[in-house]
Design an enzyme around this catalytic site. Structure first.
Site, PDB file in Angstrom:
ATOM      1  N   ASP A 127       2.824 -12.117  17.105  1.00  0.00           N
ATOM      2  CA  ASP A 127       1.415 -11.695  17.044  1.00  0.00           C
ATOM      3  C   ASP A 127       1.021 -10.650  18.081  1.00  0.00           C
ATOM      4  OD1 ASP A 127       1.260 -13.207  19.423  1.00  0.00           O
ATOM      5  OD2 ASP A 127       0.617 -14.998  18.341  1.00  0.00           O
TER       6      ASP A 127
ATOM      7  N   HIS B 108      11.521 -12.952  17.720  1.00  0.00           N
ATOM      8  CA  HIS B 108      11.364 -12.877  16.263  1.00  0.00           C
ATOM      9  C   HIS B 108      10.658 -11.604  15.835  1.00  0.00           C
ATOM     10  CE1 HIS B 108      11.746 -17.547  16.191  1.00  0.00           C
ATOM     11  NE2 HIS B 108      12.912 -16.956  16.138  1.00  0.00           N
TER      12      HIS B 108
ATOM     13  N   CYS C 133      11.759   1.336  10.365  1.00  0.00           N
ATOM     14  CA  CYS C 133      12.523   1.983   9.302  1.00  0.00           C
ATOM     15  C   CYS C 133      13.934   1.395   9.269  1.00  0.00           C
ATOM     16  CB  CYS C 133      12.583   3.485   9.552  1.00  0.00           C
ATOM     17  SG  CYS C 133      13.696   4.327   8.409  1.00  0.00           S
TER      18      CYS C 133
ATOM     19  N   CYS D 255      16.433   4.781   9.983  1.00  0.00           N
ATOM     20  CA  CYS D 255      16.571   5.465  11.282  1.00  0.00           C
ATOM     21  C   CYS D 255      16.057   4.633  12.457  1.00  0.00           C
ATOM     22  CB  CYS D 255      15.874   6.817  11.252  1.00  0.00           C
ATOM     23  SG  CYS D 255      14.079   6.724  11.314  1.00  0.00           S
TER      24      CYS D 255
ATOM     25  N   GLY E  49       3.977 -24.318  24.313  1.00  0.00           N
ATOM     26  CA  GLY E  49       3.507 -24.252  22.929  1.00  0.00           C
ATOM     27  C   GLY E  49       4.607 -24.161  21.902  1.00  0.00           C
TER      28      GLY E  49
ATOM     29  N   ALA F 174      -2.652 -25.409  26.095  1.00  0.00           N
ATOM     30  CA  ALA F 174      -1.894 -24.428  26.892  1.00  0.00           C
ATOM     31  C   ALA F 174      -2.848 -23.501  27.648  1.00  0.00           C
ATOM     32  CB  ALA F 174      -0.970 -23.619  25.983  1.00  0.00           C
TER      33      ALA F 174
HETATM   34 ZN   LIG Z   1      13.336   6.526   9.140  1.00  0.00          ZN
END
Ligand SMILES: [Zn+2]
Length: 270
Positions: free
Chosen positions: A108, A123, A131, A134, A194, A254
């Site tokens: 997030d 993650h 892309c 590239c 968390g 938290a």
């Molecule tokens: Zn690209």
């Protein structure tokens, strides 16, 4: 909230040489970002099967359609969410040099919004697209603007753009894997915040910190550096780490716990 444990954690942080943090969905719920897997989370409204890597490669359109829909869905405020007092406290602890590295399982971008600089994205990050040809990265706002003209979105090189979060069946970015293993190997204090730490390979990091799992260190081809390390858990409920891996659990919100810890440290540093 156990005030003596808050005080103890503040003392551990001040005394540490290399403190690191591992965070999961639980730190972001107070910013209104629901855990993907919780009731009311994304997986109740969108079919998780779409987010398998192979299926994305075969049909990127359906994922982009779902993401554009999610973006316009008021149940999911991930893109507009703002850091809460927990994120702010961790940013402060990095700023004063106590926290060296923050490893997050969240996509997030809230730690980065709060000002943390040394963030390992385990993650990926859903606020960017990458892309597949590239490797160029684009902010989601740019991508959303572009899809009004070209769908599905493409890179200027013509390559397919993929949301930069790790999909099911997709490998954890190797750089993040190696960096987080090195950090867990090196740290003398780890805050686990968390997260139930049940999803591998993030689940191994507290074990590496404790010197209880050297397999990943071997894979990363780095020497075992492990000295004594404290693992402190901040979670709403006990987890498989509680009493088995972590030294202690501070149970509660938290955001509230972290801001109290940061306050203690501010007072002691005065
Ligand atoms: Zn690209």
């Amino acid at each position: 909230m156990d005030l003596s444990l808050i005080s103890k954690t503040a003392d551990l942080l001040i005394a540490s040489n290399h403190a690191i943090v591992l965070t999961g969905a639980g730190i972001s719920t107070e910013s209104g970002v629901p855990d993907f897997r919780s009731p009311g989370g994304i997986w109740e409204q969108y079919d998780p099967a779409m987010f398998f890597y192979e299926r994305f490669l075969a049909n990127p359109n359906e994922v982009w359609e779902a993401l554009i829909d999610m973006h316009g869905n008021s149940d999911f405020t991930l893109w507009e969410a703002q850091p809460n007092q927990g994120h702010q406290a961790l940013s402060y602890l990095e700023e004063i040099g106590i926290i060296k590295t923050l490893i997050t399982q969240n996509v997030d971008n809230l730690h980065q919004k709060a000002g943390n600089k040394n963030v390992v994205e385990f993650h990926g990050n859903l606020l960017f697209a990458k892309c597949l040809n590239c490797g160029a990265k684009y902010g989601y706002q740019q991508v959303l603007k572009d899809v009004e003209h070209i769908f599905p979105p493409v890179c200027s090189c013509g390559g397919t753009l993929k949301p930069d979060a790790v999909f099911f069946g997709e490998a954890i970015p190797q750089k993040a894997m190696i960096e987080s293993t090195k950090e867990a190997n090196l740290c003398d204090l780890m805050l686990v915040i968390g997260t139930s730490a049940q999803v591998e390979p993030a689940a191994s990091l507290p074990l590496i910190a404790k010197g209880m799992n050297n397999m990943l260190i071997g894979l990363a081809n780095i020497p075992v550096m492990k000295t004594h390390c404290s693992v402190v858990e901040i979670n709403r409920e006990p987890t498989p780490l509680t009493g088995a891996v972590s030294d202690f659990l501070i149970q509660g919100s938290a955001g509230e716990i972290l801001s109290q810890i940061a306050e203690r440290i501010k007072e002691k540093k005065r």
